[in-house]
Write an enzyme that holds these catalytic residues in place. Structure first.
Site, PDB file in Angstrom:
ATOM      1  N   CYS A  91       0.823  -1.222   0.000  1.00  0.00           N
ATOM      2  CA  CYS A  91       0.000   0.000   0.000  1.00  0.00           C
ATOM      3  C   CYS A  91       0.853   1.267   0.000  1.00  0.00           C
ATOM      4  O   CYS A  91       0.618   2.175  -0.782  1.00  0.00           O
ATOM      5  CB  CYS A  91      -0.941   0.004   1.199  1.00  0.00           C
ATOM      6  SG  CYS A  91      -2.164  -1.315   1.137  1.00  0.00           S
ATOM      7  N   HIS A  92       1.844   1.330   0.894  1.00  0.00           N
ATOM      8  CA  HIS A  92       2.625   2.556   1.004  1.00  0.00           C
ATOM      9  C   HIS A  92       4.131   2.306   1.104  1.00  0.00           C
ATOM     10  O   HIS A  92       4.888   3.216   1.418  1.00  0.00           O
ATOM     11  CB  HIS A  92       2.146   3.397   2.195  1.00  0.00           C
ATOM     12  CG  HIS A  92       0.723   3.800   2.061  1.00  0.00           C
ATOM     13  ND1 HIS A  92      -0.285   3.152   2.710  1.00  0.00           N
ATOM     14  CD2 HIS A  92       0.136   4.753   1.309  1.00  0.00           C
ATOM     15  CE1 HIS A  92      -1.450   3.696   2.388  1.00  0.00           C
ATOM     16  NE2 HIS A  92      -1.221   4.665   1.542  1.00  0.00           N
ATOM     17  N   GLY A  93       4.549   1.051   0.896  1.00  0.00           N
ATOM     18  CA  GLY A  93       5.980   0.767   0.781  1.00  0.00           C
ATOM     19  C   GLY A  93       6.751   0.553   2.061  1.00  0.00           C
ATOM     20  O   GLY A  93       7.955   0.792   2.076  1.00  0.00           O
TER      21      GLY A  93
END
Length: 192
Positions: A156-158
């Site tokens: 999702c956001h690394g």
């Protein structure tokens, strides 16, 4: 004939105490059902623990189970993965707290402090049990060596987690959380 004083202090005190006692009993009878309904129902209490058979989990593999509506990653790590995770310098970690309710106090996030001891014997760090929810915004990380540190990667956001579930890079503020867990026997883990 002697006259009885119905307004005497003794009678008035008795009436005050009797009225207060009856009021307390009536209040308790009204409040108890309201408080009792806040307790968890029997189906919720029954779901608060889960026995997981891990006898078939081979070294180097992961089992994912659903517990209390969240995925739980149960990993049986290889000696190589344990050795690699044990050599990480704690100064390189974003979150240095183990976040493990199975160890006493707020311990450092060493590899051994994040693992589950076996049923009998010394903890070698072979078993890692953690809640599979990214601590950033609640996505489910991809496991089995994903990411830059050989652990889990949140698409999702690394966020990148290492083989101990410790946050190494990305927006996640904390390590993957660890549930209350213990071995019941050599092949069964009790969650909750």
């Amino acid at each position: 004939m002697a006259q009885i004083d119905i307004f005497s202090d003794d009678r008035r005190d008795f009436l005050y105490f009797a009225t207060a006692g009856a009021g307390a009993v009536a209040t308790g009878a009204a409040v108890w059902p309201l408080l009792d309904q806040m307790n968890p129902s029997s189906d919720v209490r029954a779901a608060s623990q889960l026995r997981v058979d891990v006898s078939g989990v081979a070294a180097g593999t992961q089992l994912t189970v659903l517990f209390l509506g969240k995925p739980v990653f149960i990993s049986r790590r290889t000696p190589e993965a344990i050795a690699a995770a044990s050599t990480v310098d704690l100064d390189d970690l974003v979150d240095r707290e183990a976040r493990n309710p199975n160890v006493a106090g707020a311990e450092e996030a060493t590899d051994l402090n994040r693992t589950l001891p076996p049923f009998e014997g010394e903890n070698t760090g072979e078993w890692l049990v953690q809640i599979g929810v990214c601590t950033h915004l609640g996505c489910v990380p991809i496991g089995n060596g994903a990411g830059d540190f050989g652990g889990w990667f949140c698409p999702c956001h690394g966020s990148h987690y290492d083989a101990s579930g410790r946050i190494r890079r990305g927006p996640a503020p904390e390590n993957l959380h660890i549930p209350v867990a213990s071995f019941v026997d050599a092949g069964t883990i009790l969650l909750g």
